[in-house]
Scaffold this motif. Structure first.
Motif, PDB file in Angstrom:
ATOM      1  N   VAL A  69      48.108  38.025  38.475  1.00 42.77           N
ATOM      2  CA  VAL A  69      47.652  38.762  37.307  1.00 42.77           C
ATOM      3  C   VAL A  69      46.442  39.599  37.688  1.00 42.77           C
ATOM      4  CG1 VAL A  69      46.781  38.571  34.960  1.00 42.77           C
ATOM      5  CG2 VAL A  69      48.496  36.950  35.801  1.00 42.77           C
ATOM      6  N   VAL A  70      46.541  40.873  37.450  1.00 41.94           N
ATOM      7  CA  VAL A  70      45.461  41.785  37.795  1.00 41.94           C
ATOM      8  C   VAL A  70      44.640  42.040  36.543  1.00 41.94           C
ATOM      9  CG1 VAL A  70      44.885  44.064  38.680  1.00 41.94           C
ATOM     10  CG2 VAL A  70      46.883  42.831  39.570  1.00 41.94           C
ATOM     11  N   ASN A  71      43.366  41.778  36.624  1.00 41.20           N
ATOM     12  CA  ASN A  71      42.478  41.981  35.494  1.00 41.20           C
ATOM     13  C   ASN A  71      41.958  43.409  35.548  1.00 41.20           C
ATOM     14  OD1 ASN A  71      40.553  41.882  33.485  1.00 41.20           O
ATOM     15  ND2 ASN A  71      39.990  39.760  33.956  1.00 41.20           N
ATOM     16  N   ASP A  72      42.543  44.284  34.741  1.00 44.39           N
ATOM     17  CA  ASP A  72      42.143  45.691  34.754  1.00 44.39           C
ATOM     18  C   ASP A  72      40.705  45.863  34.291  1.00 44.39           C
ATOM     19  OD1 ASP A  72      44.630  46.351  35.643  1.00 44.39           O
ATOM     20  OD2 ASP A  72      45.445  46.775  33.650  1.00 44.39           O
ATOM     21  N   HIS A  73      40.274  45.044  33.351  1.00 51.29           N
ATOM     22  CA  HIS A  73      38.918  45.198  32.829  1.00 51.29           C
ATOM     23  C   HIS A  73      37.875  44.923  33.919  1.00 51.29           C
ATOM     24  CE1 HIS A  73      35.648  45.145  29.931  1.00 51.29           C
ATOM     25  NE2 HIS A  73      35.259  43.982  30.435  1.00 51.29           N
ATOM     26  N   GLU A  74      38.043  43.828  34.635  1.00 44.85           N
ATOM     27  CA  GLU A  74      37.079  43.507  35.689  1.00 44.85           C
ATOM     28  C   GLU A  74      37.114  44.551  36.804  1.00 44.85           C
ATOM     29  OE1 GLU A  74      37.863  39.602  37.014  1.00 44.85           O
ATOM     30  OE2 GLU A  74      37.282  38.622  35.121  1.00 44.85           O
ATOM     31  N   ARG A  75      38.295  45.021  37.142  1.00 46.61           N
ATOM     32  CA  ARG A  75      38.385  46.035  38.196  1.00 46.61           C
ATOM     33  C   ARG A  75      37.716  47.331  37.765  1.00 46.61           C
ATOM     34  NH1 ARG A  75      44.241  48.032  39.951  1.00 46.61           N
ATOM     35  NH2 ARG A  75      44.033  48.994  37.895  1.00 46.61           N
TER      36      ARG A  75
END
Length: 258
Positions: free
Chosen positions: A158-164
């Protein structure tokens, strides 16, 4: 003797006769009214004589009679209720099904001959014993197959777009990467900001006035850069340094692409 006095005498005589007749009629009517009053008074007296006077009732007797009537009514209602529930219970008992919810005539018990021709049930370990001679690679391949009991699907990362996105904004602010291009979207739908290192920020909804201000600064030869950015309650706040002024942008969504 002239005619005028004779006419006057005749008129006077006629008037007197009429007056006498009226007086006699009035006297007759008066006698009749008096007789009617007397008759009505006698009839009222007779009516009062026939109506019996109210007798004094005993309060205790009345209360006792009312209490007895209420008690009898209550006993009658209780008896009717008991009879109704007794009939209901007997009806439910007669309609209740027997063993397994079936009537005695519908109950079926299998016989020994009914099991002839049926295959025996295999145990869970029988399949493992059957493939015990397979190689480790083949056994691993069998376990990876969805039909295998030990198959476990691989969970995708799962890629956390917000953190990136927050990390990309912090990196741009720390390195003071210059802004090279601003592309305002139509009707304020999406604004695109391109930096010198190739990073692209897509912001929605767009703010046309801010985008045009930064674009004008680029055309004037200034080099705006990002001072800082953060995510607050699902939104993003960006601060650009544009010459001697700072430009603030608030966006609902920011996507950073490298």
């Amino acid at each position: 003797m002239s005619a005028m006095p004779i006419a006057l005498l005749i008129t006077t005589a006629a008037t007197g006769a009429v007056g006498v007749a009226v007086l006699r009629s009035i006297m007759v009517l008066r006698r009749q009214v008096a007789a009617l009053h007397t008759e009505l008074a006698g009839s009222c007296a007779a009516t009062r004589a026939h109506v019996p006077s109210a007798r004094a009732a005993d309060t205790d007797e009345i209360r006792a009679a009312v209490a007895d009537a209420l008690a009898e009514e209550r006993e009658r209602e209780l008896a009717e209720a008991r009879a109704f529930w007794a009939a209901q219970e007997s009806r439910d008992a007669s309609d209740a099904p027997s063993l397994l919810g079936l009537a005695d005539s519908e109950l079926f018990l299998p016989r020994q001959t009914d099991f002839v021709g049926l295959e025996p049930v295999t145990e869970p370990g029988a399949d493992a014993d059957e493939h015990s001679g397979d190689s480790p690679e083949l056994a691993a391949a069998r376990r990876r197959h969805p039909s295998h009991p030990d198959f476990v699907p691989n969970s995708s990362p799962v890629v956390n777009d917000h953190e990136r996105t927050v990390a990309a904004l912090e990196e741009l602010a720390a390195s003071r990467t210059e802004l090279t291009d601003v592309r305002p979207g139509p009707l304020g739908t999406l604004d695109v900001y391109v930096f010198a290192d190739g990073t692209t920020l897509c912001m929605t909804p767009g703010h046309r006035e801010t985008a045009e201000r930064l674009a004008a600064a680029l055309c004037a030869g200034e080099t705006p850069f990002l001072l800082g950015g953060s995510g607050i309650s699902g939104a993003y706040t960006l601060t650009f340094s544009c010459g001697e002024e700072n430009v603030y942008i608030l966006a609902d969504r920011v996507i950073a692409s490298l």
